[in-house]
Design a protein around this motif. Sequence first.
Motif, PDB file in Angstrom:
ATOM      1  N   LYS A   1       0.815  -1.318  -0.013  1.00  0.00           N
ATOM      2  CA  LYS A   1      -0.155   0.020  -0.002  1.00  0.00           C
ATOM      3  C   LYS A   1       0.886   1.186  -0.091  1.00  0.00           C
ATOM      4  CE  LYS A   1      -3.358  -2.391   2.853  1.00  0.00           C
ATOM      5  NZ  LYS A   1      -4.029  -2.723   4.125  1.00  0.00           N
ATOM      6  N   PRO A   2       0.285   2.182  -0.772  1.00  0.00           N
ATOM      7  CA  PRO A   2      -0.723   2.605  -1.225  1.00  0.00           C
ATOM      8  C   PRO A   2      -1.313   2.194  -2.691  1.00  0.00           C
ATOM      9  CG  PRO A   2       0.621   4.435  -1.573  1.00  0.00           C
ATOM     10  CD  PRO A   2       1.391   3.658  -0.920  1.00  0.00           C
TER      11      PRO A   2
ATOM     12  N   ASN B   1      -2.150   5.236   3.700  1.00  0.00           N
ATOM     13  CA  ASN B   1      -1.838   4.303   2.696  1.00  0.00           C
ATOM     14  C   ASN B   1      -2.753   3.464   2.356  1.00  0.00           C
ATOM     15  OD1 ASN B   1       0.535   5.800   2.185  1.00  0.00           O
ATOM     16  ND2 ASN B   1       1.869   4.603   3.464  1.00  0.00           N
TER      17      ASN B   1
END
Length: 213
Positions: A138-139, A166
């Motif tokens: 993530k992101p 995120n």
Amino acid sequence: MEACVFDLDGVLVDSEPVWEEVRRAFVAAHGGTWQPDTQSRLMGMSTGEWAAYLHELGVELPPDEIARGVIDQMTAHYREGVPLMKGAPETVRRLAGRFTLGLASSSPRALIDVALDASELRACFTATVSTEEVARGKPAPDGYLEAARRLGVAPEGCVAVEDSSNGLRSADAAGMRVIAVPHPRYPPAPDALALAWQVVPDLTSLTPELLER
């Protein structure tokens, strides 16, 4: 809405303070320097990404050794007791009775398994994904897209439950509708929170009726 995909850290397990304690101490013990924005940057990174980042902070070990050392310490903490978020077991079991559930976590697979076994929630999830198992943490949307694929549901048919900046960005980028449950100690950035379809104060507010809207 066909499925609900949960994050783990900061949503089901109050692990972010433990992650910060363990990684901050590890950095200090191995010659690195913790920066003011380090914790917020680490949230959502995959294992390989955060281990490389800690190495960049000056930790005098290769990233694979950093990852092993930190994960071993986290596992030891979890085996002493998993710090569940308020309402986590009840909410997961309630929703599992109505919807297909998945999990998309930045935690390594070993910690996901320990947390779900200790909380007796493993059977509630049809599919679980660690960002170790996809190309990007993530992101980037990779973890959520893989969770949807394993569930056999289009991302647009999923609601994601997230707490971090995120994480919110990741689920939104995957095309999921996002419910934010901001962590009181590590709140998401305003621009990330603005991506949420709904913002709820805690998991007890996450009801089947809310998801069916």
